[in-house]
Design a protein around this motif. Sequence first.
Motif, PDB file in Angstrom:
ATOM      1  N   GLU A 147      38.661  46.306  94.702  1.00  0.00           N
ATOM      2  CA  GLU A 147      37.734  47.359  94.290  1.00  0.00           C
ATOM      3  C   GLU A 147      37.957  48.619  95.117  1.00  0.00           C
ATOM      4  N   LYS A 148      37.311  49.679  94.694  1.00  0.00           N
ATOM      5  CA  LYS A 148      37.391  50.932  95.438  1.00  0.00           C
ATOM      6  C   LYS A 148      36.611  50.822  96.737  1.00  0.00           C
TER       7      LYS A 148
ATOM      8  N   GLY B 262      34.333  52.717  98.114  1.00  0.00           N
ATOM      9  CA  GLY B 262      32.896  52.980  98.025  1.00  0.00           C
ATOM     10  C   GLY B 262      32.100  51.760  97.621  1.00  0.00           C
ATOM     11  N   LEU B 263      32.600  51.022  96.635  1.00  0.00           N
ATOM     12  CA  LEU B 263      31.911  49.810  96.191  1.00  0.00           C
ATOM     13  C   LEU B 263      31.950  48.745  97.280  1.00  0.00           C
TER      14      LEU B 263
ATOM     15  N   LEU C 288      32.146  49.221 100.513  1.00  0.00           N
ATOM     16  CA  LEU C 288      31.219  49.604 101.581  1.00  0.00           C
ATOM     17  C   LEU C 288      29.766  49.431 101.155  1.00  0.00           C
ATOM     18  N   ALA C 289      29.474  49.666  99.875  1.00  0.00           N
ATOM     19  CA  ALA C 289      28.107  49.492  99.379  1.00  0.00           C
ATOM     20  C   ALA C 289      27.667  48.032  99.455  1.00  0.00           C
ATOM     21  N   ILE C 290      28.606  47.123  99.446  1.00  0.00           N
ATOM     22  CA  ILE C 290      28.271  45.705  99.546  1.00  0.00           C
ATOM     23  C   ILE C 290      28.330  45.229 100.995  1.00  0.00           C
TER      24      ILE C 290
ATOM     25  N   VAL D  28      28.225  46.973 104.053  1.00  0.00           N
ATOM     26  CA  VAL D  28      27.337  47.575 105.053  1.00  0.00           C
ATOM     27  C   VAL D  28      25.940  46.929 105.047  1.00  0.00           C
ATOM     28  N   PRO D  29      25.290  46.729 103.888  1.00  0.00           N
ATOM     29  CA  PRO D  29      23.991  46.041 103.937  1.00  0.00           C
ATOM     30  C   PRO D  29      24.084  44.616 104.463  1.00  0.00           C
TER      31      PRO D  29
END
Length: 118
Positions: free
Chosen positions: A83-84, A86-87, A89-91, A93-94
Amino acid sequence: MSSETTTVHAAGAEHGEHEGMTKKRILKIFYILTAITCVEFFIALWLGPHLQLSSQVVNPAYIILTLLKAYFIVAFFMHLKFEKVGLALAIIVPILFIIGLILVLTNESHYWIGLRHI
C-alpha cells in the motif's frame, strides 16, 4: 468506447494492486511464520524447562518473535507492504499509540497492585 477504456483500466489497477503476492512468496512467508512458531515452541518446551530460564529472558524473546510474526502477517497477508505510505502510517501509528498505552497501563497496574499488599 469510453466504457471499454474504463473497464480495462479498472481491471489493470486491480491486478497491479496485489502483483507482489505470488504463490511462491505466500509459501515463503508461510514457512517463515512456521519457523518462528517452531522457535517459540522450542523456547517454551525445551529451553525454558531444561535451562531454567527466567521470565526476564523468555518474555522479551516471545514479544520480539510475536511482533516479527505480526509484521509478516500485516505486511504480506494483509497487503500493507504494497500500500501507499499514507495508508500504512494511518494504520501503524494508532497501533503504536495503543501499544504505548498498554505499556503505561501495565506499569501503573504494578503500582496499584503493590498498594494492596501494604
